[in-house]
Design a protein around this motif. Structure first.
Motif, short mmCIF file in Angstrom:
data_model
loop_
_atom_site.label_atom_id
_atom_site.label_comp_id
_atom_site.label_asym_id
_atom_site.label_seq_id
_atom_site.Cartn_x
_atom_site.Cartn_y
_atom_site.Cartn_z
N ARG A 8 -22.67 39.57 31.45
CA ARG A 8 -23.34 40.73 30.84
C ARG A 8 -22.40 41.58 29.97
N PRO A 9 -21.13 41.82 30.35
CA PRO A 9 -20.25 42.63 29.50
C PRO A 9 -19.98 42.03 28.11
N LEU A 10 -20.23 40.73 27.95
CA LEU A 10 -20.00 40.10 26.64
C LEU A 10 -21.11 40.40 25.64
N ILE A 11 -22.25 40.88 26.12
CA ILE A 11 -23.36 41.20 25.22
C ILE A 11 -22.95 42.35 24.32
N GLY A 12 -23.10 42.17 23.04
CA GLY A 12 -22.75 43.20 22.07
C GLY A 12 -21.31 43.12 21.58
N GLN A 13 -20.51 42.24 22.20
CA GLN A 13 -19.12 42.09 21.76
C GLN A 13 -19.08 41.31 20.45
N LYS A 14 -18.24 41.73 19.53
CA LYS A 14 -18.15 41.07 18.23
C LYS A 14 -17.39 39.76 18.35
N LEU A 15 -17.89 38.76 17.62
CA LEU A 15 -17.28 37.44 17.60
C LEU A 15 -17.15 37.03 16.14
N THR B 180 -16.10 24.75 15.02
CA THR B 180 -15.09 25.77 15.25
C THR B 180 -15.69 26.97 15.97
N ASP B 181 -16.86 27.41 15.53
CA ASP B 181 -17.52 28.55 16.16
C ASP B 181 -17.87 28.25 17.61
N GLY B 182 -18.38 27.05 17.87
CA GLY B 182 -18.72 26.66 19.24
C GLY B 182 -17.48 26.60 20.13
N SER B 183 -16.39 26.07 19.60
CA SER B 183 -15.15 26.00 20.36
C SER B 183 -14.62 27.40 20.67
N ASN B 184 -14.64 28.28 19.69
CA ASN B 184 -14.17 29.65 19.91
C ASN B 184 -15.06 30.38 20.91
N PHE B 185 -16.36 30.13 20.86
CA PHE B 185 -17.29 30.75 21.79
C PHE B 185 -17.04 30.27 23.22
N ARG B 186 -16.83 28.96 23.38
CA ARG B 186 -16.52 28.41 24.71
C ARG B 186 -15.22 28.97 25.26
N LYS B 187 -14.21 29.11 24.39
CA LYS B 187 -12.92 29.67 24.82
C LYS B 187 -13.08 31.12 25.26
N LEU B 188 -13.88 31.89 24.54
CA LEU B 188 -14.12 33.28 24.88
C LEU B 188 -14.77 33.39 26.26
#
Length: 81
Positions: free
Chosen positions: A28-35, A43-51
């Motif tokens: 829940r704390p990740l909602i609204g966080q900028k990516l 690349t976007d999927g990999s970065n999202f998984r890492k986050l």
């Protein structure tokens, strides 16, 4: 925490894993966080998984099992007559 080193061993028991409801609460704390998006899907999927991985591991890491066995994938059987 280094994911590659800490995640090499499976959890001790299946009950140590998070339930879907618990996982949703933890994320829940990740909602609204900028990516930052690059526009490249891989690349976007990999970065999202890492986050997500680093966020979850910073909160909770189940204790690893001391005894486990890696079972190789099944291969197709060839029948010769």
């Amino acid at each position: 925490m280094d994911y590659m080193k800490t995640s090499k061993t499976p959890p001790r028991a299946k009950k140590d894993l998070s339930t879907p409801e618990n996982l949703a609460e933890r994320l829940r704390p990740l909602i609204g966080q900028k990516l930052k998006l690059s526009g490249k899907p891989r690349t976007d999927g990999s970065n999202f998984r890492k986050l997500i991985t680093s966020f979850l591991l910073s909160q909770y890491m189940p204790e690893g099992s001391q005894e486990y066995e890696i079972i190789p994938p099944r291969k197709k059987a060839y029948l010769f007559f």
